[in-house]
Enzyme design. Structure first.
Site, PDB file in Angstrom:
ATOM      1  N   THR A 107       0.824  -1.220   0.000  1.00 44.76           N
ATOM      2  CA  THR A 107       0.000   0.000   0.000  1.00 44.76           C
ATOM      3  C   THR A 107       0.854   1.264   0.000  1.00 44.76           C
ATOM      4  O   THR A 107       1.945   1.297   0.536  1.00 44.76           O
ATOM      5  CB  THR A 107      -0.917   0.052   1.232  1.00 44.76           C
ATOM      6  OG1 THR A 107      -0.115  -0.132   2.401  1.00 44.76           O
ATOM      7  CG2 THR A 107      -1.969  -1.021   1.180  1.00 44.76           C
ATOM      8  N   GLY A 158       3.791  -3.091   7.959  1.00 44.51           N
ATOM      9  CA  GLY A 158       4.283  -3.392   9.296  1.00 44.51           C
ATOM     10  C   GLY A 158       5.706  -3.914   9.224  1.00 44.51           C
ATOM     11  O   GLY A 158       6.059  -4.647   8.296  1.00 44.51           O
ATOM     12  N   ARG A 182     -20.394  -9.026  38.427  1.00 40.12           N
ATOM     13  CA  ARG A 182     -21.012  -7.732  38.681  1.00 40.12           C
ATOM     14  C   ARG A 182     -22.472  -7.898  39.096  1.00 40.12           C
ATOM     15  O   ARG A 182     -23.209  -8.655  38.482  1.00 40.12           O
ATOM     16  CB  ARG A 182     -20.950  -6.888  37.416  1.00 40.12           C
ATOM     17  CG  ARG A 182     -21.513  -5.480  37.542  1.00 40.12           C
ATOM     18  CD  ARG A 182     -20.598  -4.576  38.316  1.00 40.12           C
ATOM     19  NE  ARG A 182     -21.022  -3.188  38.321  1.00 40.12           N
ATOM     20  CZ  ARG A 182     -20.393  -2.245  39.011  1.00 40.12           C
ATOM     21  NH1 ARG A 182     -19.324  -2.542  39.743  1.00 40.12           N
ATOM     22  NH2 ARG A 182     -20.809  -0.996  38.979  1.00 40.12           N
ATOM     23  N   ARG A 192     -27.742  -9.029  24.442  1.00 42.52           N
ATOM     24  CA  ARG A 192     -26.584  -8.446  23.770  1.00 42.52           C
ATOM     25  C   ARG A 192     -25.386  -9.394  23.836  1.00 42.52           C
ATOM     26  O   ARG A 192     -24.610  -9.482  22.883  1.00 42.52           O
ATOM     27  CB  ARG A 192     -26.220  -7.104  24.417  1.00 42.52           C
ATOM     28  CG  ARG A 192     -27.314  -6.055  24.240  1.00 42.52           C
ATOM     29  CD  ARG A 192     -27.213  -4.943  25.293  1.00 42.52           C
ATOM     30  NE  ARG A 192     -26.095  -4.047  25.036  1.00 42.52           N
ATOM     31  CZ  ARG A 192     -25.583  -3.214  25.956  1.00 42.52           C
ATOM     32  NH1 ARG A 192     -26.076  -3.195  27.186  1.00 42.52           N
ATOM     33  NH2 ARG A 192     -24.604  -2.421  25.647  1.00 42.52           N
ATOM     34  N   THR A 229     -10.026  -3.536   7.622  1.00 44.80           N
ATOM     35  CA  THR A 229      -9.477  -2.763   6.506  1.00 44.80           C
ATOM     36  C   THR A 229      -8.406  -3.538   5.747  1.00 44.80           C
ATOM     37  O   THR A 229      -8.367  -3.525   4.524  1.00 44.80           O
ATOM     38  CB  THR A 229      -8.873  -1.437   7.037  1.00 44.80           C
ATOM     39  OG1 THR A 229      -9.804  -0.847   7.933  1.00 44.80           O
ATOM     40  CG2 THR A 229      -8.598  -0.485   5.901  1.00 44.80           C
ATOM     41  N   GLU A 232      -6.097  -6.629   4.113  1.00 49.55           N
ATOM     42  CA  GLU A 232      -6.459  -7.791   3.280  1.00 49.55           C
ATOM     43  C   GLU A 232      -7.830  -7.609   2.641  1.00 49.55           C
ATOM     44  O   GLU A 232      -8.633  -8.553   2.608  1.00 49.55           O
ATOM     45  CB  GLU A 232      -6.448  -9.071   4.116  1.00 49.55           C
ATOM     46  CG  GLU A 232      -5.071  -9.590   4.406  1.00 49.55           C
ATOM     47  CD  GLU A 232      -4.304  -9.935   3.143  1.00 49.55           C
ATOM     48  OE1 GLU A 232      -4.884 -10.566   2.257  1.00 49.55           O
ATOM     49  OE2 GLU A 232      -3.124  -9.539   3.060  1.00 49.55           O
TER      50      GLU A 232
END
EC number: 1.3.3.6
Lengths: 664, 664
Positions: B138, B177, B310, B333, B422, B424
């Site tokens: 890129t 990278g 919790r 959820r 984002t 690949e």
């Protein structure tokens, strides 16, 4: 390339008067002028530079916040800024710090819950910042359920004092901003115990630190709770913990406007109506909604400008590629967020009116509209903050790979914004409050008690339960009455269906708990109706400026129709609209996107944000993105040297195959 | 309290054999054993400590990454780990670094695109890490559109060299990278130009840095692109930029398996089929899907355990509060995300099989299934990574305020995961590839060419376009045939509707661009069908262990029915089901939640994650959350001193009202 406006061609395309839109966005010419002046004042002062926040350590960042806060306070005094100006000034500093809690929570708590005497004593100190205060409510084990707090304040009639105590580890205060390192005082919430009886949670003014050397007072353990989400972001704030070991305060430091404890230890409620407290809550939530529109607008501004700069694919014969903003997939994600920013702006404006209205009524001891106002602000707080935090992250994704760079401004905006979904009422808990209110309203429909305010439409239940949408062509979806009716019918039918399902349970509470998820969806439908209807109401007002109204109209219907698409299951399963009508709504939406496209950059210019406030290389006003990305990259400490620190110890042994014998 | 299992109650409730589930999750007993052993190896090695990552400066973090990589490599050699084991070790070290790119991109690129000769020369160096490589594709101005890259590689017949050049600022390599500070070599993608003709983008092996002193070679500018999202996270990686000023490399450093340039400068494609390249792509995407299930399961593990620890609200008469996992809003959820983690696991497993199948076919020069396999992996990469990124953030919100603390592990997991949406292949671009394939498949339906693989269901178009769901009661939604048919009908009808709408446009490409948003939705519907059908197929296999199959069955239908609810608009507008049937699906979903509830903690235990790997105070195996939150808080540098640095300069002048004269 410096100085050139890379987005000039976009700005020239605009079909409306941007300067007039700026006034509409700001709310008034006066608001625009103050905001414009303050934002430029902050942007031009080097102390308020914030571009280096990500490369600072936590300690450096925190010290930098202290410096900015002191400098801001100095300027506010030197320039004799008005209250309005100083609030906006602090806003544009855009760095969470103890000042936020002192002014927005500590001072208002004393104003709202203190007696006249208490206000006279404490407010002058606080107003001059001779003391710095925070708001110590949540505990390590207790957030949403305020009534479950464990800290105790036990009255000792022998010494005429309250003894503050943290009986367990979970009772430690945890999260209050400004508490960890800065505040000298706090309003502490604790269970009031007198004569062996627990009177529930009350507020107390407590000094935490010595005013001479800032050390915590004996019996108080205090500190910072550690690193939070993101680089920069809320790490500039000293969110803290606080434990009391039998810490004594004078009796008159209990906030006594609503009830008091006498010298003998008798608990005496005052005749001040409890409902007054809700007025404050309406005010706080109204601010949160208007902040949601600001944060969303900021993200959308960055994503829109960058989408006009960025090009990808679509080049013909080696020519220039297509701007990504021209792709329908990009528009389909971006433009509803742009529309949402405007929608939240106008519903926030309306909430300001509501707050004034509620305040006047409270002063006249008229509490009739309070439950509705309370439910409505709770729901709008929840809906707008959820949509905004999702929207910021979506904007980041819309910027592709470069959105992941800190200097895009979006990672930090997201990190700093997401707590809004949790503080001042967890968003799911709030929607359940709305749902409870809706169920009550539905239950009373046949009782002759007409629903008020934002639930007035429920008075037309008979019609709304049976009506059929008369949409026949795509353009019909620009008809305000038809759009409103669809949203009203959907919201009402979902509420009624919940009520019907609830009635099948023998135990109402058990039914409520079983149907929680459905109830939340009904509450959201109701809140979306409010936003749509307030946007439509805004369009009915007098709006000046060439083309301005037309743009707002496009945004309004983009907002409404994208919701229909997103929640199509609701609309279809309640038979509010047919699949054919849904498909017409999509066609209309696409056409609105095309109409919006040439105006997109100008519509985000109307937010009037400085490059300083945006803090984004991708969102720069001039669109000069790529050279500036390089400039930012070169500033990273890793680029201080060409060969990185660690090369000799950890890279060279690889290459030279010395790893076996290396001491790592 | 140390040593006590605060979640023992939860574990005792489980109705299935957790150890057997661990095998199912790992894929085989062998995979479980390797994974378990290596995870513990990493967790017990102090060099791999990662709890301090948020407090390190970028430079310190980077250096610690270099140390970990060198240490890992040393351990791999010392312990003679197999390739499989070494891969697991890098995975559990859990810190993005140059080695990921060296092994994951550089080496495979040479293997896939290099000639036998080139492989012999370069792989022996790379395998011993005598050279360290990255993958430089890129550019600053070019991401998704690889064909738009600007870097040039011009053949100079006089010297038998390629001249690599970056003609513009936007042509700078940007993001790779390992490039910024570490790599000595890179596979660089550039436009091949010979004899004045542009042959498009090809790969070249380029040495970047001196192997003696690590300095960049002449005419190469290389550096780090700066801070990225989040604390820790990808900031341990030296994503870099790279510019060439007429850098010369020998001709034989062009990767020549697919095409070569002769001594005279003639461009000669080889007879190796281009399709072979797609095999690699299928492999890489299969890995990404497997990683998605890892990341999602990690977030779900944290949120599930903490939801059981919790408590909030619901106390009766001062008793203990309700565990938040008992609220239907929480289950609604959380449990679909738990189900998604398992669903992605199994579809990832199936993709492994697909890759083997494709490879075998490619070797036999059978390319017939390739387009379908390619579309399917593209779509699944997009679907699973998007759902995982959103799911991690949802898990963070499910942890309430404390999820915002870095030590919850979720902020960093989110920041480190989101780039998967984002890299690949941008997730939207990928779904458009799927959509194109679906449109082609639909257009060929009448042609007698039977659709294959995951599109085989489209051959039953006649039936699927007309059929009505036979679901009559809630339990019918546990019938695999009924569920699959609903998903097939929805996917097919959406694809066919898109095809019809496309056919109304004179210009196909213009139609495609206008309907992008709908096409993406059709592609997603198709991909969700694949995931559902592979989960159902998994259930048809032989699954041992007490109660294991029953749990998987519950998870499978939670996955399917929650998708049905979330995309209800699709199902209703295509008349695949009726509103009444949708409501039955919701009833069934609630009942499944109740069945999963007592097994929830055991179901996340089955992922077999060490506390080291989770790196989350909230997700600790023993549930001992609150004391450990305190321990973490005390470690923050801000707590080094009671009075913070900056007090004398910035807080004291405020309180002492000496700000006017203070020098800030």
């Amino acid at each position: 390339m410096e100085g050139g406006d890379h987005l000039a061609h976009e700005r020239n395309k605009a079909e409306f008067d941007v300067n007039e839109m700026k006034i509409v966005w700001a709310g008034s010419r006066h608001a625009f002028e103050v905001s414009n002046r303050m934002s430029r004042l902050v942007a031009s002062d080097p102390v308020f530079d914030k571009s280096n926040r990500a490369v600072m350590t936590r300690k450096e960042l925190f010290k930098n916040t202290l410096r900015k806060s002191a400098h801001a306070w100095k300027l506010i005094n030197e320039l004799r800024l008005s209250d309005e100006e100083s609030v906006i000034f602090k806003y544009f500093m855009d760095q969470p710090g103890f000042l936020d809690l002192h002014w927005r929570m500590f001072v208002p708590a004393i104003k709202g819950q203190g007696t006249e005497e208490q206000k006279q004593k404490w407010l002058p100190l606080a107003n001059k910042m001779q003391i710095i205060g925070c708001y110590a409510q949540t505990e390590l084990g207790h957030g949403s359920n305020v009534q479950g707090l464990e800290t105790t304040a036990t009255f000792d009639p022998q010494t005429d004092q309250f003894i503050l105590h943290s009986p367990t580890q979970t009772s430690s205060k945890w999260w209050p901003g400004g508490l960890g390192k800065v505040s000298t005082h706090a309003v502490v919430y604790a269970r009031l115990i007198t004569n062996g009886k627990d009177h529930g949670v009350h507020g107390f003014i407590v000094q935490l630190r010595n005013l001479d050397d800032h050390s915590p007072l004996p019996g108080i353990t205090i500190g910072d709770i550690g690193v939070k989400f993101g680089n920069g972001a809320y790490n500039s704030m000293d969110n803290g913990f606080l434990m009391f070991d039998k810490f004594c305060i004078p009796r008159d430091q209990m906030l006594m406007r609503l009830s008091k404890v006498t010298r003998e230890g008798k608990y005496v409620p005052s005749d001040v109506p409890r409902q007054l407290m809700y007025g404050t809550m309406v005010s706080v939530r109204q601010t949160i909604v208007s902040n949601a529109s600001v944060a969303m607008a900021r993200a959308v501004c960055i994503a829109t400008r960058y989408s006009a700069v960025r090009r990808q694919f679509g080049s013909q014969n080696g020519g220039i590629e297509t701007q990504v903003i021209d792709y329908k997939t990009q528009q389909n994600r971006l433009f509803p967020l742009l529309a949402s920013a405007y929608a939240f702006r106008f519903v926030g404006e309306w909430l300001k009116w509501l707050y004034t209205d509620v305040t006047q009524r409270l002063e006249a001891s008229d509490f009739a509209t309070l439950p509705e106002a309370h439910a409505c602000t709770a729901g709008l707080k929840s809906m707008t903050t959820s949509a905004t935090s999702d929207g910021i992250e979506e904007c980041r994704k819309l910027c592709g790979g470069h959105g992941y760079l800190w200097c895009s401004g979006l990672p930090e905006l997201f990190a700093v914004y997401v707590p809004a979904c949790t503080y001042e009422g967890d968003n799911v808990v709030l929607q359940l409050q709305v749902a409870r209110f809706l169920m009550k309203t539905v239950a009373q429909l046949s009782s002759g008690k007409a629903p008020a305010g934002t639930t007035a439409y429920m008075g037309r239940a008979k019609h709304l339960l049976h009506c059929h949408s008369s949409i026949r062509k795509a353009e019909d979806w620009l008809n305000p009455a038809m759009v409103l009716e669809a949203f009203e019918a959907r919201a009402l039918r979902m509420a009624v269906s919940c009520a019907n399902n609830l009635s099948k349970f023998e135990n109402q509470e058990q039914g409520f708990s079983e149907l929680l998820a459905d109830l939340v969806e009904a509450a959201i439908a109701h809140c979306q109706l409010i936003v749509v209807s307030k946007f439509i109401a805004k369009l009915e007002g007098d709006i000046k400026g060439k083309g301005v109204k037309n743009q707002l109209k496009n945004l309004c219907y983009i907002y409404a129709l994208h919701l229909i698409h997103k929640h199509l299951g609701d609309f279809l399963s309640t038979n509010t609209i047919t699949p054919e009508q849904a498909s017409l709504a999509n066609n209309q939406l696409r056409s609105l996107y095309s109409q919006l496209r040439p105006n997109a950059v100008a519509l985000v210019d109307a937010f009037d944000y400085t490059d300083h406030y945006l803090g984004s290389v991708l969102g720069r006003y001039d669109g000069n993105v790529y050279p500036k990305l390089f400039e930012e990259a070169l500033k990273d400490p890793l680029n201080d040297s060409v060969v990185p620190d660690g090369y000799h110890e950890y890279i060279r042994p690889f290459i030279k195959q010395h790893l076996r014998s290396a001491r790592l």
